[in-house]
Design an enzyme around this catalytic site. Structure first.
Site, short mmCIF file in Angstrom:
data_model
loop_
_atom_site.label_atom_id
_atom_site.label_comp_id
_atom_site.label_asym_id
_atom_site.label_seq_id
_atom_site.Cartn_x
_atom_site.Cartn_y
_atom_site.Cartn_z
N GLU A 56 81.01 55.45 19.90
CA GLU A 56 79.97 55.32 20.93
C GLU A 56 79.38 53.93 20.87
OE1 GLU A 56 76.81 58.21 21.27
OE2 GLU A 56 78.13 59.82 20.61
N GLU A 90 76.76 62.58 14.98
CA GLU A 90 75.54 61.97 14.43
C GLU A 90 74.85 62.92 13.47
OE1 GLU A 90 73.30 60.47 17.81
OE2 GLU A 90 74.54 58.67 17.87
C1 BG6 Z 1 74.09 59.30 20.95
C2 BG6 Z 1 74.59 60.65 21.29
O1 BG6 Z 1 72.94 59.45 20.21
O2 BG6 Z 1 73.62 58.47 21.95
C3 BG6 Z 1 74.96 60.87 22.74
O3 BG6 Z 1 75.67 61.05 20.46
C4 BG6 Z 1 73.94 60.15 23.60
O4 BG6 Z 1 75.04 62.24 22.98
C5 BG6 Z 1 73.98 58.67 23.29
O5 BG6 Z 1 74.08 60.39 24.96
C6 BG6 Z 1 73.06 57.81 24.14
O6 BG6 Z 1 71.78 58.33 24.13
P1 BG6 Z 1 71.00 58.62 25.49
O7 BG6 Z 1 69.75 59.26 25.10
O8 BG6 Z 1 70.83 57.31 26.14
O9 BG6 Z 1 71.90 59.52 26.24
#
Ligand code: BG6
Length: 464
Positions: free
Chosen positions: A362, A173
């Protein structure tokens, strides 16, 4: 429409070293920026005292329990697992001339374990952490020297794992530095835009140098970038809102434009001019930037809206990325707006823009789970979120978009990044641990475990 995904589509999940491994001081690991953020990536930075508590110090103890976890991923049918290498396991302070052998050996063991089950590693070089030593001594990505340290680290891991890893990513990111400068580029949170964009420039050069090194050292491997895919819609069809959305989308698309095209897009000239930003860019930097990525990866959780209406903007400040809520969408418990069709949209937008393969690295729903009296966890909400998003991925493939694979976020419960909580869970596999660090760390299959197993087995045919 064909119900099945392409036969070579990669299915799996994604984790990051600092959110799963724990063992924060084991085998010579140095202190990373993540170790100093016990409240998460937007939280205050703390100096660690001996014996103090940080939920990530143990996380889910993946450092020791990875054989059990990989076995569970294999049981679901994973063909890919995305993880990151903790830079501080390899170069504890960041500026050593020789790597730490014990750290390198850990990732050998991990990748060998995946190979037993034919799970391909997809490896991020830097996922929201860097050696704190580089910040104390050099000022993080504010310094050009950090580019050289990163390149040394990248070359070291490419040379070491060239026979084990065929898919790499540079910075997780990368566009997030605009919102979390300490996490992204190791600068104080109150840094001005001039300083942040200069540090970002150094990181973009470092990313390109890693691409060059990867192509030299691992000619058969593919290396991509990684964007936070935060697609913004105009709140209304007023032309001013449409222009505003175009401009705000460029704030994240800019990173991809540089990494895919190999030079700064012309719209940034005006952006920098309007803000009085002047970047120091050398002729060598321009040459380096020409080493462009082989594919584009991105995270996708939500979309948001933008408007020129100041009153609505005021209300949105403080939301993640200051997005104005979309009145047509429901939100997760954490206020992230759920938009499966937005995934089809962003896949098409990125493919139209770059004509390069895409990888969704993701996607997922953070939710509180309830363990029933019989020990079962019936996470139908997670199944429904993932089902609806995967249906849209299939639509995008039908639209003609080349998608290499899908690694949903947190296939096993882990520590959340934004607030370092444990109660925000993403996994198909439950981990017995709470926000205070209590729990046995035992792993349990949730209902979604069997659902995803079926999706992979049927190559998506079981999706509804
Ligand atoms: C992304 C990141 O922004 O979102 C991850 O690359 C992160 O590291 C994921 O865990 C989800 O965000 P959160 O805050 O719910 O863990």
């Amino acid at each position: 429409m064909t119900a099945r995904f392409p036969h070579d589509f990669l299915w799996g999940g994604a984790v990051a070293a600092n959110q799963v491994e724990g063992a924060w001081q084991k085998d010579g690991k140095g202190i990373s920026t993540s170790d100093l953020q016990p409240q998460g990536i937007f939280g205050e930075r703390v100096e660690r005292q001996s014996g103090d508590f940080g939920i990530k110090d143990v996380a889910i103890d993946f450092y020791h329990r990875y054989p059990e976890d990989i076995k569970l991923f294999a049981e679901m049918g994973f063909t890919v697992l995305r993880t990151s290498i903790a830079w501080t396991r390899i170069f504890p302070n960041g500026d050593e001339s020789q790597p730490n052998e014990a750290g390198l050996a850990f990732y050998d063991r991990l990748f060998d374990e995946m190979a037993k089950y034919n799970i391909k590693p997809l490896v991020t070089l830097s996922h929201y952490e860097m050696p704190y030593g580089l910040i104390k001594t050099y000022g993080g990505w504010g310094s050009r020297q950090t580019i050289d340290f990163f390149e040394r680290y990248a070359r070291t891991v490419f040379a070491r794992y060239k026979d084990k890893v065929q898919h790499w990513l540079t910075f997780n990111e990368i566009n997030m530095s605009l919102h979390a400068p300490f996490t992204g580029v190791g600068l104080p949170e109150d840094s001005n835009e001039q300083a942040i964009y200069q540090a970002i420039h150094h990181q973009l050069v470092a990313s390109a140098r890693a691409v060059k090194a990867c192509h030299e050292i691992c000619p058969d491997a593919k290396i991509g970038n990684m964007l936070l895919g935060a697609m913004l819609y105009p709140l209304t069809c007023q032309p001013a809102d449409v222009i505003e959305a175009m401009q705000q989308n460029r704030e994240w698309q800019f990173f991809g434009d540089v990494q895919v095209r190999g030079y700064y897009p012309s719209y940034m000239n005006r952006y920098f001019k309007d803000r009085g930003i002047t970047l120091e860019v050398s002729a060598q930097d321009k040459e380096d930037l020409k080493h462009t990525v082989d594919y584009i990866s991105f995270s996708y959780y939500m979309t948001g809206c933008v408007t020129t209406n100041e009153e609505l903007n005021q209300k949105a400040r403080g939301n993640i990325l200051n997005m104005v809520p979309n009145p047509h969408l429901a939100s997760s418990e954490w206020g992230w707006q759920i938009d499966p069709e937005g995934l089809r949209y962003i896949l098409n937008v990125l493919y139209d823009r770059y004509q390069k393969p895409l990888f969704i690295v993701e996607n997922g729903l953070g939710a509180r789970d309830t363990v029933e009296a019989d020990g079962s966890i019936n996470d139908d909400y997670r199944i429904s979120y993932l089902n609806d998003h995967l249906v849209q991925v299939r639509e995008a493939i039908e639209d003609g978009v080349e998608v290499w694979g899908y690694t949903c976020w947190g296939p096993i419960d882990l520590v959340s990044a934004s607030k370092a909580e444990f109660s925000k869970r993403y996994g198909f596999i439950h981990v017995d641990r709470d926000d205070s660090g209590n729990g046995t760390l035992a792993r349990t299959r949730k209902k979604s475990f069997f659902w995803y197993q079926d999706v992979i087995k049927t190559q998506g045919e079981s999706l509804k």
